[in-house]
Write an enzyme that holds these catalytic residues in place. Sequence first.
Site, PDB file in Angstrom:
ATOM      1  N   GLU A 119      66.502 -23.484 -17.712  1.00  0.00           N
ATOM      2  CA  GLU A 119      65.682 -24.820 -17.638  1.00  0.00           C
ATOM      3  C   GLU A 119      65.832 -25.553 -19.029  1.00  0.00           C
ATOM      4  OE1 GLU A 119      61.895 -23.486 -16.380  1.00  0.00           O
ATOM      5  OE2 GLU A 119      62.822 -23.409 -14.075  1.00  0.00           O
TER       6      GLU A 119
ATOM      7  N   ASP B  46      60.936 -18.226  -8.023  1.00  0.00           N
ATOM      8  CA  ASP B  46      59.970 -18.648  -9.093  1.00  0.00           C
ATOM      9  C   ASP B  46      58.500 -18.416  -8.345  1.00  0.00           C
ATOM     10  OD1 ASP B  46      59.046 -19.556 -11.256  1.00  0.00           O
ATOM     11  OD2 ASP B  46      59.520 -21.785 -11.087  1.00  0.00           O
TER      12      ASP B  46
ATOM     13  N   GLU C 278      50.445 -20.961  -9.958  1.00  0.00           N
ATOM     14  CA  GLU C 278      51.165 -22.470  -9.766  1.00  0.00           C
ATOM     15  C   GLU C 278      51.866 -23.001  -8.416  1.00  0.00           C
ATOM     16  OE1 GLU C 278      54.632 -21.990 -12.485  1.00  0.00           O
ATOM     17  OE2 GLU C 278      55.518 -24.012 -11.791  1.00  0.00           O
TER      18      GLU C 278
HETATM   19  C1  GCU Z   1      58.429 -22.312 -13.678  1.00  0.00           C
HETATM   20  C2  GCU Z   1      57.308 -23.064 -14.105  1.00  0.00           C
HETATM   21  C3  GCU Z   1      57.667 -23.608 -15.733  1.00  0.00           C
HETATM   22  C4  GCU Z   1      57.872 -22.566 -16.524  1.00  0.00           C
HETATM   23  C5  GCU Z   1      59.002 -21.656 -15.823  1.00  0.00           C
HETATM   24  C6  GCU Z   1      59.244 -20.339 -16.558  1.00  0.00           C
HETATM   25  O1  GCU Z   1      59.722 -22.901 -13.340  1.00  0.00           O
HETATM   26  O2  GCU Z   1      57.263 -24.142 -13.328  1.00  0.00           O
HETATM   27  O3  GCU Z   1      56.620 -24.527 -16.004  1.00  0.00           O
HETATM   28  O4  GCU Z   1      58.356 -22.858 -17.665  1.00  0.00           O
HETATM   29  O5  GCU Z   1      58.624 -21.103 -14.623  1.00  0.00           O
HETATM   30  O6  GCU Z   1      58.871 -19.363 -16.073  1.00  0.00           O
HETATM   31  O7  GCU Z   1      59.875 -20.244 -17.514  1.00  0.00           O
END
Ligand code: GCU
Length: 861
Positions: free
Chosen positions: A315, A396, A424
């Site tokens: 990400e 996730d 979440e």
């Molecule tokens: C999810 C979450 C993010 C977080 C990511 C992670 O995608 O929405 O906010 O950073 O997980 O676990 O690294």
Amino acid sequence: MKSLLLLAAIGLAAAEDGLAAWLRYARIDNPKTCLAKLPSTIITLNATKGLPVYTAGEELGKGIDGILGKRLEIDERDENGKPRGGKKPAKDSNNAITVGTVAAYAKANPKEAAKLPKLGDDGYYLSVSRGKALILGQNERGTLYGAFRWLQLLGQGNCSDFTLASTPDAPIRWVNQWDNLQDGGTHGSVERGYGGDSIFFWDGYVRPDLTRARLYARLLASIGLNAVVVNNVNADPRTLTPELMDGLARIADEFRPYGVQLALALNFASPQTLGGLDTFDPLEPSVQAWWDNITNELYRRIPDMAGYLVKANSEGQPGPMTYNRTLADGANMFARSLKPHGGIILFRAFVYDHRNLNQTLSWKADRARAAVDYFDGLDDKFDDNVVVQIKYGPIDFQVREPVSPLFAHLVKTPTAIELQITQEYLGQQAHLVYLAPMWKELLDFDLRVDGKPSRTRDIINGSRFNRKLGGYAGVVNVGTNTTWLGSHLAMSNLYAYGRLAWNPSETSEGILSEWISLTFSSDRKVHDVITRMSMLSWPAYENYTGNLGIQTLTDILLGHYGPNPASQDGNPWGQWTRADEDSIGMDRTVWNGTGFAGQYPPEVAELYEHPETTPDNLLLWFHHVPYTYVLKSGKTVIQHFYDAHYAGAETAQTFPQLWQTLKGRKGIDKERYEHVLFRLTYQAGHAIVWRDSICNFYFNKSGIPDELGRVGNYKYRIEAEAMQLDGYVPYDVSPFEAASGTKAVVTKTNSTVGTVSAVLKDLKTGLYDVAVNYYDQAIGNSTWDLYIDRTHVGRWKGDLEYILGRAPSPYIDGQTAARVTFPKVQIKKGSVLKIVGRPDGEEPAPLDYVSIFPHGKGIVD
Ligand code: GCU
């Protein structure tokens, strides 16, 4: 004296704000029977102030005072068992509660100590017999765990004699807070935080007042958790400046009395962004030296630091792959820095490159494959202090995922399971969703590695593959809210997480029962109701959000909260459903799909390869099938969607009613009663929003009607856009399914007061419940007034953004859709219903519809 009494009274009055959570030490019903057997002294063995044995003595004193109403004397002994400071032993020292480590006990009582059962790391021995108690820990914190365990039993009214030796199932029992040092303004926010700001950080620094950090450590220790990663996995390199390190040392000082160790999340690029090097290549000696130095600096300040947590190449985060190095190269760099200090690195398996995911280009593209694809071939490449931290499912934290197949691939490398107490994708603590049953399913799942029993829990605790390290990492989002998580009932998840990490054989109901007694009371009815709601909550949430393994159909581009099924597809985030007009689901088979099913060991892979052998609840995770595909239940996929959504929403309607039956019961004080009731009522309303959005979305897509005629037919509703509008105008809601009939109304301008009205000419005179669906955006606090003829039925305000911690949204959508219900409204045939909406800020007092259904007939529309 008077002021002291007053203070005590204030203290008591404030006590039920949730801050004490399950450590309220409330007086039990029948303390007398317990008191009769209770010693009058607590002997601590070789306790050092600021370390867990000392804390154990203090907690026992506090706890027994609260639970039983007796103050015990503390008799401190030195390493030879002699009273400290030349004092005399306490009078009643033969009938005492003795607390200390096994080693300290053995010094003064070698013979008795030799007979004790062997304890593993962090374990305790607890023996209560005839007015004496012995609480011995394998180490300092084991002693504290034993003390807390006894207090938990006493708090449930269990005063029996017993002997118990307990060692935690796994050594790693960590918490991951995703706290930011600063977010935009001064706030230290929490990523995916719904319970207020960070308790650790403010304005880019560690808070001066760390009282909450200390209380948090106390809570965690009481359920056997032993380390906290205090900052976000999306880590800020500034965490490693000398000033911040000093602050972190202060946090560690607050944790230490409870045996909780501090750990840190790191940003992989720090040597460059913070250190000024021209590279962060893990194989570059200058980079290794930079991390060695930083690590030494941290350990100089925090000698008992637990280690690091790293999110790399995921990400948008930097990582070793930036330099074509392997993930193992990256992890080992930290491992080497930590090794001399005895620290460990938890290296996350949540690695995927969203920039490479394109749904339309390939039927075989699949984010779920990423972890195994990236980690394959690395199993023998990690240093021995590396643990790979794996999210429970391959995507996730969804409402239903299969266990990540990576657990079956790493045989030599220790692993930890990442669970999310943070809800979440699971209602963000604004919906009650008790997660222990889900976690237990995942932990008990048998991956059949090499055709042998291989439960996830036995893989992570090290027993299946003979590994020493491994365990649990729980993502938690406690914040400055006095309830910690923003919701009293959500705390059962934190409690359950600790209890399961200690012993995954505990039952969901058993854990819940302990938590209810300690948080509220042992009242039977209180237990029945909270247990019922909690045990129904995950299935209900799954029912009204996403079924058959399609995932939680939340808005994945905005807050991950309200319904928005279309947002899953057509973007690079890979949470795809591949829904079209005929069919739905990800084809993850080997023969025709992404091949993900083949990442499991053969027996499991075979099961998931075929729709006939895949359990219904994961069908759409593994298979792309027509909406008319018939499930094992005999229903079609689409009819299952409709039925499940109606069933889930119906269950949620019972929650506020059930809760109301607890009014005034023991332990259900007014403050918590109202707080919980508000949330459960909101949840019931939002469950209807979910139900209708999802049903209408798939009805629209598939064109297949609900066999029971419910979807699209709302007999008791009056659409706002169909009413007489004055100052209000119709508004096309996006996504369309987030509004009944696709439209809402908004005031003409931000300062126009709007009125909707309708003559209720078809209604028989009688008592009705009037529900109003509206939108509460985070950009203003509109007010609405509901009238029947001249009677003012009620007023509500669009201020949920201050009340619910869930992700705020500025839009008129599924996140902000809400319902308010006015029960028992007297309405005459021909009455005029009127709602006056006053916009505020940018919020145009949006209204969706009014539903009027007969009171007490069990109808909800
Ligand atoms: C999810 C979450 C993010 C977080 C990511 C992670 O995608 O929405 O906010 O950073 O997980 O676990 O690294």
